[in-house]
Design an enzyme around this catalytic site. Structure first.
Site, PDB file in Angstrom:
ATOM      1  N   LYS A  11       0.852  -1.322  -0.047  1.00 45.54           N
ATOM      2  CA  LYS A  11      -0.158  -0.112  -0.011  1.00 45.54           C
ATOM      3  C   LYS A  11       0.746   1.283   0.127  1.00 45.54           C
ATOM      4  CE  LYS A  11      -3.965  -2.395   2.266  1.00 45.54           C
ATOM      5  NZ  LYS A  11      -4.768  -2.035   3.274  1.00 45.54           N
ATOM      6  N   TYR A  51     -12.620  -1.813  -3.561  1.00 43.52           N
ATOM      7  CA  TYR A  51     -12.953  -1.771  -1.965  1.00 43.52           C
ATOM      8  C   TYR A  51     -14.604  -1.755  -1.642  1.00 43.52           C
ATOM      9  CZ  TYR A  51      -8.253  -2.290   0.134  1.00 43.52           C
ATOM     10  OH  TYR A  51      -7.152  -2.573   0.430  1.00 43.52           O
ATOM     11  N   PHE A  59     -15.314   4.426   7.615  1.00 45.46           N
ATOM     12  CA  PHE A  59     -13.662   4.614   6.909  1.00 45.46           C
ATOM     13  C   PHE A  59     -13.570   4.548   5.414  1.00 45.46           C
ATOM     14  CE2 PHE A  59     -13.702  -0.071   7.892  1.00 45.46           C
ATOM     15  CZ  PHE A  59     -13.477  -0.680   6.777  1.00 45.46           C
ATOM     16  N   ARG A  87      -2.252 -14.376   4.815  1.00 43.43           N
ATOM     17  CA  ARG A  87      -3.073 -13.683   5.879  1.00 43.43           C
ATOM     18  C   ARG A  87      -2.318 -13.899   6.951  1.00 43.43           C
ATOM     19  NH1 ARG A  87      -7.464  -9.854   4.633  1.00 43.43           N
ATOM     20  NH2 ARG A  87      -8.347 -10.505   6.571  1.00 43.43           N
ATOM     21  N   THR A  93      -5.279  -6.845  10.754  1.00 43.68           N
ATOM     22  CA  THR A  93      -5.484  -5.643  10.026  1.00 43.68           C
ATOM     23  C   THR A  93      -5.064  -4.398  10.868  1.00 43.68           C
ATOM     24  OG1 THR A  93      -7.821  -6.554   9.376  1.00 43.68           O
ATOM     25  CG2 THR A  93      -7.427  -3.916   9.087  1.00 43.68           C
ATOM     26  N   ARG A 104       2.573  -6.403   8.866  1.00 47.58           N
ATOM     27  CA  ARG A 104       2.014  -5.460   9.377  1.00 47.58           C
ATOM     28  C   ARG A 104       2.676  -4.965  10.882  1.00 47.58           C
ATOM     29  NH1 ARG A 104      -4.101  -7.013   7.426  1.00 47.58           N
ATOM     30  NH2 ARG A 104      -4.233  -5.545   5.650  1.00 47.58           N
ATOM     31  N   ASN A 114      -2.013   0.210   6.710  1.00 48.13           N
ATOM     32  CA  ASN A 114      -1.535  -0.958   7.483  1.00 48.13           C
ATOM     33  C   ASN A 114      -0.680  -1.976   6.192  1.00 48.13           C
ATOM     34  OD1 ASN A 114      -3.488  -1.833   5.547  1.00 48.13           O
ATOM     35  ND2 ASN A 114      -4.742  -2.668   7.332  1.00 48.13           N
ATOM     36  N   HIS A 117      -2.177  -5.330   1.495  1.00 47.41           N
ATOM     37  CA  HIS A 117      -3.625  -5.965   1.358  1.00 47.41           C
ATOM     38  C   HIS A 117      -3.135  -7.508   1.025  1.00 47.41           C
ATOM     39  CE1 HIS A 117      -7.511  -7.071  -0.201  1.00 47.41           C
ATOM     40  NE2 HIS A 117      -6.613  -7.742  -1.339  1.00 47.41           N
ATOM     41  N   GLU A 128      -9.856 -10.296  -7.578  1.00 46.01           N
ATOM     42  CA  GLU A 128      -8.789  -8.997  -7.417  1.00 46.01           C
ATOM     43  C   GLU A 128      -7.323  -9.235  -8.283  1.00 46.01           C
ATOM     44  OE1 GLU A 128     -10.111  -8.654  -2.524  1.00 46.01           O
ATOM     45  OE2 GLU A 128      -7.851  -9.329  -3.168  1.00 46.01           O
TER      46      GLU A 128
HETATM   47  P1  RTP Z   1      -6.928  -5.761   3.326  1.00 43.87           P
HETATM   48  O1  RTP Z   1      -8.542  -6.111   2.528  1.00 43.87           O
HETATM   49  O2  RTP Z   1      -6.497  -4.578   3.024  1.00 43.87           O
HETATM   50  O3  RTP Z   1      -6.105  -6.939   3.211  1.00 43.87           O
HETATM   51  O4  RTP Z   1      -7.454  -5.626   5.008  1.00 43.87           O
HETATM   52  P2  RTP Z   1      -8.016  -6.567   5.893  1.00 43.87           P
HETATM   53  O5  RTP Z   1      -8.871  -7.495   5.107  1.00 43.87           O
HETATM   54  O6  RTP Z   1      -7.038  -7.111   7.069  1.00 43.87           O
HETATM   55  O7  RTP Z   1      -9.138  -5.642   6.541  1.00 43.87           O
HETATM   56  P3  RTP Z   1     -10.625  -5.162   5.838  1.00 43.87           P
HETATM   57  O8  RTP Z   1     -11.603  -5.371   6.912  1.00 43.87           O
HETATM   58  O9  RTP Z   1     -10.936  -5.994   4.529  1.00 43.87           O
HETATM   59  O10 RTP Z   1     -10.427  -3.754   5.631  1.00 43.87           O
HETATM   60  C1  RTP Z   1      -9.852  -3.158   4.510  1.00 43.87           C
HETATM   61  C2  RTP Z   1      -8.875  -1.954   4.840  1.00 43.87           C
HETATM   62  O11 RTP Z   1      -9.797  -1.081   5.254  1.00 43.87           O
HETATM   63  C3  RTP Z   1      -8.937  -0.212   5.989  1.00 43.87           C
HETATM   64  N1  RTP Z   1      -9.579   0.047   7.434  1.00 43.87           N
HETATM   65  N2  RTP Z   1      -9.627   1.071   8.063  1.00 43.87           N
HETATM   66  N3  RTP Z   1     -10.209   3.019  10.170  1.00 43.87           N
HETATM   67  C4  RTP Z   1     -10.692   1.525  10.256  1.00 43.87           C
HETATM   68  O12 RTP Z   1     -11.071   1.395  11.363  1.00 43.87           O
HETATM   69  C5  RTP Z   1     -10.261   0.582   9.087  1.00 43.87           C
HETATM   70  N4  RTP Z   1     -10.627  -0.626   9.295  1.00 43.87           N
HETATM   71  C6  RTP Z   1     -10.295  -0.989   8.067  1.00 43.87           C
HETATM   72  C7  RTP Z   1      -7.599  -0.554   6.321  1.00 43.87           C
HETATM   73  O13 RTP Z   1      -6.814  -0.383   5.343  1.00 43.87           O
HETATM   74  C8  RTP Z   1      -7.914  -2.212   5.786  1.00 43.87           C
HETATM   75  O14 RTP Z   1      -6.950  -2.665   5.478  1.00 43.87           O
HETATM   76 MG    MG Z   2      -9.931  -7.368   3.201  1.00 43.44          MG
END
Ligand code: RTP
Ligand code: MG
Length: 139
Positions: A11, A51, A59, A87, A93, A104, A114, A117, A128
């Site tokens: 990212k 997304y 967010f 993962r 996350t 991370r 973070n 992805h 994707e």
């Molecule tokens: P990713 O899809 O990027 O691999 O991350 P992830 O599965 O661990 O988390 P996800 O729930 O899919 O959230 C996607 C991305 O959104 C941002 N985020 N910000 N401010 C917040 O509370 C918040 N929560 C999520 C993060 O960049 C997260 O990786």
């Molecule tokens: Mg995700």
């Protein structure tokens, strides 16, 4: 795309902070083979589409702004059990909750910024990967 593949992005925060090389080393050192890779920047439309599953979340605006703020590295990775193992390699996350030694934990600055992805299912890995790469860009 076969189920032994996942999709990742380094990212904009990790790119800006100079961590591309170190992150790729962690990825290949963990046994993932890079089968496609590019250095690119997402448009607002790209990030919104990528997304879309989060578009009702509080967010979402911040996420799109962040993901379009600078270049990223996009890649398709191959390994047995790729989605789950990747993962595990990247960690939670929120970097405060990520296990020691995860990407991370090492390189993320906050829950929003973070560093990487990782696809969350074989189905999403295929979607994707196809979003970023054509068939002749995958080796
Ligand atoms: P990713 O899809 O990027 O691999 O991350 P992830 O599965 O661990 O988390 P996800 O729930 O899919 O959230 C996607 C991305 O959104 C941002 N985020 N910000 N401010 C917040 O509370 C918040 N929560 C999520 C993060 O960049 C997260 O990786
Ligand atoms: Mg995700």
């Amino acid at each position: 795309m076969a189920t032994n593949r996942t999709f990742t992005m380094i990212k904009p925060d990790a790119v800006k902070n100079g961590h591309i090389g170190a992150i790729l080393e962690k990825i290949t050192g963990a046994g993932f083979k890079i089968v496609a890779m590019k250095y690119t920047q997402l448009s607002n439309r790209d990030a919104g589409e990528f997304y879309a599953v989060h578009n009702e979340r509080p967010f979402f605006g911040e996420l799109v702004e962040f993901m379009t703020s600078g270049p990223i590295v996009a890649a398709i990775l191959e390994k047995d059990n790729a989605v789950e193992d990747f993962r595990t390699l990247i960690g939670a996350t929120n970097p405060d909750e990520a296990a020691e030694g995860t990407i991370r934990k090492l390189f993320a600055t906050s829950i929003g910024e973070n560093a990487v992805h990782g696809s969350d299912s074989d189905e999403n890995a295929a979607i994707e990967g196809a979003f970023h790469f054509s068939g002749r860009e995958i080796f």
